[in-house]
Design an enzyme around this catalytic site. Structure first.
Site, PDB file in Angstrom:
ATOM      1  N   HIS A  21       5.057   3.511  -4.676  1.00  0.00           N
ATOM      2  CA  HIS A  21       5.816   4.517  -3.917  1.00  0.00           C
ATOM      3  C   HIS A  21       6.470   5.517  -4.867  1.00  0.00           C
ATOM      4  O   HIS A  21       6.424   6.717  -4.643  1.00  0.00           O
ATOM      5  CB  HIS A  21       6.920   3.843  -3.076  1.00  0.00           C
ATOM      6  CG  HIS A  21       6.420   3.028  -1.932  1.00  0.00           C
ATOM      7  ND1 HIS A  21       6.873   1.760  -1.676  1.00  0.00           N
ATOM      8  CD2 HIS A  21       5.528   3.313  -0.946  1.00  0.00           C
ATOM      9  CE1 HIS A  21       6.281   1.285  -0.584  1.00  0.00           C
ATOM     10  NE2 HIS A  21       5.454   2.213  -0.126  1.00  0.00           N
ATOM     11  N   LYS A  45       9.699  -4.563  14.281  1.00  0.00           N
ATOM     12  CA  LYS A  45       9.436  -5.284  13.029  1.00  0.00           C
ATOM     13  C   LYS A  45      10.724  -5.937  12.558  1.00  0.00           C
ATOM     14  O   LYS A  45      11.814  -5.407  12.796  1.00  0.00           O
ATOM     15  CB  LYS A  45       8.968  -4.304  11.949  1.00  0.00           C
ATOM     16  CG  LYS A  45       7.464  -4.137  11.858  1.00  0.00           C
ATOM     17  CD  LYS A  45       7.157  -3.392  10.562  1.00  0.00           C
ATOM     18  CE  LYS A  45       5.722  -2.898  10.487  1.00  0.00           C
ATOM     19  NZ  LYS A  45       5.534  -2.028   9.307  1.00  0.00           N
ATOM     20  N   ARG A  94      -4.259   4.212  -1.604  1.00  0.00           N
ATOM     21  CA  ARG A  94      -4.753   3.290  -2.620  1.00  0.00           C
ATOM     22  C   ARG A  94      -6.182   2.933  -2.230  1.00  0.00           C
ATOM     23  O   ARG A  94      -6.423   2.536  -1.092  1.00  0.00           O
ATOM     24  CB  ARG A  94      -3.960   1.971  -2.633  1.00  0.00           C
ATOM     25  CG  ARG A  94      -2.540   2.070  -3.067  1.00  0.00           C
ATOM     26  CD  ARG A  94      -1.802   0.849  -2.609  1.00  0.00           C
ATOM     27  NE  ARG A  94      -1.943   0.700  -1.162  1.00  0.00           N
ATOM     28  CZ  ARG A  94      -1.265  -0.159  -0.426  1.00  0.00           C
ATOM     29  NH1 ARG A  94      -0.419  -0.976  -0.984  1.00  0.00           N
ATOM     30  NH2 ARG A  94      -1.434  -0.227   0.868  1.00  0.00           N
ATOM     31  N   SER A 132       4.216  -3.259  -0.675  1.00  0.00           N
ATOM     32  CA  SER A 132       5.483  -3.894  -0.285  1.00  0.00           C
ATOM     33  C   SER A 132       5.227  -5.288   0.272  1.00  0.00           C
ATOM     34  O   SER A 132       5.979  -6.221  -0.003  1.00  0.00           O
ATOM     35  CB  SER A 132       6.180  -3.059   0.787  1.00  0.00           C
ATOM     36  OG  SER A 132       6.529  -1.805   0.279  1.00  0.00           O
TER      37      SER A 132
HETATM   38  O1  PNS Z   1       4.886   2.183   4.944  1.00  0.00           O
HETATM   39  P1  PNS Z   1       4.277   2.117   6.312  1.00  0.00           P
HETATM   40  O2  PNS Z   1       4.731   0.862   7.020  1.00  0.00           O
HETATM   41  O3  PNS Z   1       2.783   2.253   6.286  1.00  0.00           O
HETATM   42  O4  PNS Z   1       4.882   3.370   7.127  1.00  0.00           O
HETATM   43  C1  PNS Z   1       4.507   3.607   8.460  1.00  0.00           C
HETATM   44  C2  PNS Z   1       5.282   4.778   9.088  1.00  0.00           C
HETATM   45  C3  PNS Z   1       6.770   4.487   9.111  1.00  0.00           C
HETATM   46  C4  PNS Z   1       5.025   6.042   8.314  1.00  0.00           C
HETATM   47  C5  PNS Z   1       4.708   4.913  10.531  1.00  0.00           C
HETATM   48  O5  PNS Z   1       4.786   3.683  11.171  1.00  0.00           O
HETATM   49  C6  PNS Z   1       5.422   5.971  11.356  1.00  0.00           C
HETATM   50  O6  PNS Z   1       5.195   7.146  11.175  1.00  0.00           O
HETATM   51  N1  PNS Z   1       6.270   5.512  12.286  1.00  0.00           N
HETATM   52  C7  PNS Z   1       7.009   6.363  13.168  1.00  0.00           C
HETATM   53  C8  PNS Z   1       6.417   6.329  14.579  1.00  0.00           C
HETATM   54  C9  PNS Z   1       5.277   7.311  14.729  1.00  0.00           C
HETATM   55  O7  PNS Z   1       5.420   8.502  14.530  1.00  0.00           O
HETATM   56  N2  PNS Z   1       4.089   6.801  15.128  1.00  0.00           N
HETATM   57  C10 PNS Z   1       2.942   7.654  15.376  1.00  0.00           C
HETATM   58  C11 PNS Z   1       2.060   7.794  14.183  1.00  0.00           C
HETATM   59  S1  PNS Z   1       1.108   6.331  14.016  1.00  0.00           S
END
Ligand code: PNS
Length: 166
Positions: A21, A45, A94, A132
């Protein structure tokens, strides 16, 4: 003519923020005027670190970058991005494993907000195996997670791990 400020949002769970990150934040900070590292709050979560700890950890490892700040958001990422005036969402990639999920997410986000662009940055190969979830897995089984995290994040994450392990 004055150029508009280029603000990017780098969203994620950051539970915990890893060396991968940090590498993406450093790349984004060179490309954009300002970068907001935004912790997505997902009520479905059960994270290991609290939102406050994740923000503290991001601030601790990003403090040398004057154009980076941490924040948290709830709800849709595109709504958050437009509320802060960001034109770009940054995500790290990645190898190939991330592609399908990232492709789907960026398509969905574009459909909802065509004015917000998603930009993918490739993680340095040295960090390509770091995630993570791996850091959490190693830590919760008592393994050495330090090589996966920025040094500033280690004590903050260790606190959360100790709390969970009891
Ligand atoms: O590090 P991660 O867990 O891959 O991050 C995921 C994240 C937080 C970027 C994603 O879950 C997100 O954008 N959540 C907010 C809800 C949203 O907008 N969902 C629609 C797009 S899938």
């Amino acid at each position: 003519m004055l150029e508009p400020m280029r603000l990017a949002v780098y969203p994620g769970s950051f539970d915990p923020p890893t060396l991968g990150h940090l590498d993406i934040v450093q790349r984004a900070a060179r490309l954009f005027d300002e970068v907001i590292v935004a912790v997505g709050i997902n009520r479905n979560k059960a994270p290991l670190m609290t939102v406050e700890e994740r923000i503290e950890a991001i601030e601790a490892c990003c403090s040398p970058m004057r154009n980076v700040r941490a924040d948290a958001f709830e709800g849709l990422l595109v709504d958050y991005a437009s509320s802060v005036g960001a034109t770009t969402v940054v995500r790290g990639l990645r190898a190939t494993a991330d592609f399908e999920y990232e492709f789907q997410m960026s398509m969905l986000n574009r459909r909802m907000r065509p004015d917000i662009e998603t930009v993918f940055l490739m993680t340095h190969w040295e960090h390509s195996y770091v995630s993570s979830s791996m850091a959490r897995e190693v830590a919760l089984h008592g393994g050495d997670f330090e090589p996966l995290l920025p040094p500033e994040v280690v004590p903050i994450f260790a606190r959360a791990v100790a709390r969970r392990r009891g």
